[in-house]
Design a protein around this motif. Structure first.
Motif, mmCIF file in Angstrom:
data_model
loop_
_atom_site.group_PDB
_atom_site.id
_atom_site.type_symbol
_atom_site.label_atom_id
_atom_site.label_comp_id
_atom_site.label_asym_id
_atom_site.label_seq_id
_atom_site.Cartn_x
_atom_site.Cartn_y
_atom_site.Cartn_z
ATOM 1 N N ASN A 139 7.027 -5.499 17.179
ATOM 2 C CA ASN A 139 5.692 -4.951 16.979
ATOM 3 C C ASN A 139 5.353 -5.814 15.614
ATOM 4 O OD1 ASN A 139 2.935 -4.170 16.461
ATOM 5 N ND2 ASN A 139 3.198 -2.710 16.842
ATOM 6 N N PRO A 140 5.022 -6.933 15.506
ATOM 7 C CA PRO A 140 4.179 -6.767 13.016
ATOM 8 C C PRO A 140 3.482 -6.223 12.913
ATOM 9 C CG PRO A 140 3.486 -8.558 15.462
ATOM 10 C CD PRO A 140 4.133 -8.182 16.456
ATOM 11 N N LEU A 141 2.394 -5.839 13.729
ATOM 12 C CA LEU A 141 1.673 -4.930 13.277
ATOM 13 C C LEU A 141 1.565 -3.455 13.271
ATOM 14 C CD1 LEU A 141 -0.998 -7.857 14.574
ATOM 15 C CD2 LEU A 141 -0.583 -6.922 12.177
ATOM 16 N N PRO A 142 2.942 -2.761 13.307
ATOM 17 C CA PRO A 142 2.678 -1.248 13.462
ATOM 18 C C PRO A 142 1.786 -0.343 12.512
ATOM 19 C CG PRO A 142 4.414 -2.149 11.985
ATOM 20 C CD PRO A 142 3.568 -2.987 12.477
ATOM 21 N N VAL A 143 1.127 0.606 13.378
ATOM 22 C CA VAL A 143 0.558 1.248 12.374
ATOM 23 C C VAL A 143 -1.145 0.915 12.670
ATOM 24 C CG1 VAL A 143 -0.744 2.713 10.593
ATOM 25 C CG2 VAL A 143 1.246 2.311 10.697
ATOM 26 N N LEU A 174 -6.545 1.097 6.079
ATOM 27 C CA LEU A 174 -5.160 2.231 6.385
ATOM 28 C C LEU A 174 -5.623 3.383 5.821
ATOM 29 C CD1 LEU A 174 -2.580 -1.138 6.732
ATOM 30 C CD2 LEU A 174 -2.797 1.473 8.239
ATOM 31 N N GLU A 175 -6.041 3.205 4.502
ATOM 32 C CA GLU A 175 -6.490 4.389 3.403
ATOM 33 C C GLU A 175 -6.992 5.216 4.428
ATOM 34 O OE1 GLU A 175 -5.759 2.297 -1.009
ATOM 35 O OE2 GLU A 175 -7.836 2.302 0.132
ATOM 36 N N SER A 176 -8.288 4.605 5.244
ATOM 37 C CA SER A 176 -9.529 6.023 5.428
ATOM 38 C C SER A 176 -8.594 6.370 6.582
ATOM 39 C CB SER A 176 -10.440 5.041 6.337
ATOM 40 O OG SER A 176 -10.970 4.954 5.270
ATOM 41 N N TYR A 177 -7.995 5.371 7.426
ATOM 42 C CA TYR A 177 -6.600 6.320 8.723
ATOM 43 C C TYR A 177 -5.590 7.225 8.270
ATOM 44 C CZ TYR A 177 -3.145 6.545 11.874
ATOM 45 O OH TYR A 177 -2.358 7.021 13.243
ATOM 46 N N PHE A 178 -5.679 6.900 7.421
ATOM 47 C CA PHE A 178 -4.541 8.378 6.291
ATOM 48 C C PHE A 178 -4.687 9.772 6.210
ATOM 49 C CE2 PHE A 178 -1.158 4.127 6.147
ATOM 50 C CZ PHE A 178 0.444 5.060 7.654
ATOM 51 N N ALA A 179 -6.237 9.090 5.409
ATOM 52 C CA ALA A 179 -7.265 9.991 4.846
ATOM 53 C C ALA A 179 -7.297 11.263 5.909
ATOM 54 C CB ALA A 179 -8.469 9.839 3.963
ATOM 55 N N GLY A 180 -7.583 10.800 7.123
ATOM 56 C CA GLY A 180 -8.349 10.915 8.556
ATOM 57 C C GLY A 180 -9.093 11.335 8.823
ATOM 58 N N SER A 181 -10.138 9.833 8.912
ATOM 59 C CA SER A 181 -11.769 9.662 8.352
ATOM 60 C C SER A 181 -11.952 8.452 8.861
ATOM 61 C CB SER A 181 -12.218 9.334 7.055
ATOM 62 O OG SER A 181 -11.947 8.445 6.505
ATOM 63 N N LEU A 182 -10.335 7.903 10.167
ATOM 64 C CA LEU A 182 -10.961 6.626 10.777
ATOM 65 C C LEU A 182 -9.713 6.422 11.772
ATOM 66 C CD1 LEU A 182 -11.153 2.619 9.694
ATOM 67 C CD2 LEU A 182 -9.310 3.262 10.515
ATOM 68 N N ARG A 183 -10.773 6.553 12.786
ATOM 69 C CA ARG A 183 -9.487 6.486 14.102
ATOM 70 C C ARG A 183 -9.743 5.372 14.725
ATOM 71 N NH1 ARG A 183 -10.566 11.521 17.587
ATOM 72 N NH2 ARG A 183 -10.076 13.247 15.871
ATOM 73 N N LEU A 227 0.806 -1.422 0.268
ATOM 74 C CA LEU A 227 0.328 -0.411 0.292
ATOM 75 C C LEU A 227 0.589 1.496 0.450
ATOM 76 C CD1 LEU A 227 -2.872 1.442 0.693
ATOM 77 C CD2 LEU A 227 -1.992 1.526 2.999
ATOM 78 N N ASP A 228 0.390 2.236 -1.287
ATOM 79 C CA ASP A 228 1.270 3.364 -1.257
ATOM 80 C C ASP A 228 0.905 4.032 0.375
ATOM 81 O OD1 ASP A 228 3.456 2.444 -3.226
ATOM 82 O OD2 ASP A 228 1.420 3.602 -4.214
ATOM 83 N N SER A 229 1.473 4.858 1.021
ATOM 84 C CA SER A 229 1.177 5.959 2.165
ATOM 85 C C SER A 229 1.877 7.094 2.579
ATOM 86 C CB SER A 229 0.560 4.357 3.217
ATOM 87 O OG SER A 229 1.842 5.003 4.029
ATOM 88 N N PRO A 230 1.720 8.208 2.699
ATOM 89 C CA PRO A 230 2.039 9.330 3.464
ATOM 90 C C PRO A 230 3.412 8.858 4.054
ATOM 91 C CG PRO A 230 -0.345 9.063 3.766
ATOM 92 C CD PRO A 230 -0.366 8.312 3.676
ATOM 93 N N ILE A 231 3.542 7.782 4.657
ATOM 94 C CA ILE A 231 4.802 7.678 5.437
ATOM 95 C C ILE A 231 5.609 6.348 4.381
ATOM 96 C CG2 ILE A 231 3.570 7.500 7.394
ATOM 97 C CD1 ILE A 231 3.421 4.990 8.349
ATOM 98 N N GLY A 232 4.978 6.003 3.106
ATOM 99 C CA GLY A 232 5.513 5.059 2.319
ATOM 100 C C GLY A 232 5.181 4.109 2.138
ATOM 101 N N PRO A 233 6.222 3.018 1.434
ATOM 102 C CA PRO A 233 4.800 1.858 1.514
ATOM 103 C C PRO A 233 5.182 0.917 2.400
ATOM 104 C CG PRO A 233 7.184 1.774 0.008
ATOM 105 C CD PRO A 233 6.901 2.874 0.657
ATOM 106 N N LEU A 234 4.057 0.109 2.802
ATOM 107 C CA LEU A 234 4.143 -0.679 3.867
ATOM 108 C C LEU A 234 3.676 -1.600 3.211
ATOM 109 C CD1 LEU A 234 1.570 1.755 5.777
ATOM 110 C CD2 LEU A 234 3.932 1.448 6.161
ATOM 111 N N LEU A 235 3.952 -2.820 3.296
ATOM 112 C CA LEU A 235 4.240 -4.513 2.802
ATOM 113 C C LEU A 235 2.179 -4.881 4.282
ATOM 114 C CD1 LEU A 235 5.327 -7.269 1.295
ATOM 115 C CD2 LEU A 235 4.696 -7.584 3.257
#
Length: 201
Positions: free
Chosen positions: A158-162, A92-101, A22-30
């Motif tokens: 942590n295997p599940l960061p973010v 994750l897309e929603s989280y980075f867009a600011g719509s998921l908490r 996934l491309d994200s604001p903090i770089g690609p995430l596998l």
């Protein structure tokens, strides 16, 4: 956090799994998911890092990954692992867009065990979006006062960061502490959640 699946770490039978970047604001995430849930998130997943992560997961999970069906194809009965992977991507897309908490994707905890798992589950369940906790306080919460350094080790593995938000664990003196994804990534995530000011540029 809802929808978590807990499996003993000692179980070593082969698990079907799949992955995506996934491309994200903090770089690609596998992202890697099994039929139990999301199992791993890997930072900075360029081609070489992704290949290394896939090789490592193939060994740990005892099976090669399931190919993802072509987008828009009729996959018939979709394996649970693909459902979980798709859910993780959307959340994750929603989280980075600011719509998921709060993440609700099921989690596969099989890549962590013992003290580390206890600490990470406490973090996932009781340190919500927009809040932070100290290393020592987290150690106290799991019944191991004085184990702040061990909490730091647990965060680093942590295997599940973010999704399991180790970026919310900070030093009691006001420092932001270390972070496996790099301090700039940690600052970005804390800023996204309103804990730190957004960078000016």
């Amino acid at each position: 956090m809802s929808g978590e699946r807990d499996e003993p770490a000692e179980r070593r039978e082969a698990r079907g799994w799949c992955w995506s970047v996934l491309d994200s604001p903090i770089g690609p995430l596998l992202l890697a998911a099994t039929d139990q849930g999301l199992a791993q998130v890997v930072f900075h997943a360029d081609e070489a890092t992704a290949a290394e992560a896939v090789s490592r997961l193939t060994a740990r999970l005892g099976a090669a990954p399931t190919p993802s069906p072509a987008r828009g194809s009729d996959a018939g009965d979709t394996p649970e692992r693909l459902v979980h992977l798709g859910t993780a991507v959307r959340q994750l897309e929603s989280y980075f867009a600011g719509s998921l908490r709060e993440f609700t994707v099921p989690l596969d905890w099989s890549l962590t065990a013992g003290f580390n798992r206890r600490v990470l589950r406490e973090l996932a369940d009781h340190v919500p979006f927009g809040t932070v906790v100290g290393y020592g306080e987290l150690a106290d919460r799991v019944g191991d006062p004085g184990a702040a350094r061990a909490v730091g080790v647990a965060m680093g593995s942590n295997p599940l960061p973010v999704v399991v938000a180790c970026h919310r664990v900070v030093e009691s003196g006001g420092g932001i502490g270390g972070f496996g994804g790099g301090l700039e990534t940690k600052r970005t995530l804390l800023a996204l959640e309103g804990i730190l000011p957004q960078p000016l540029f």
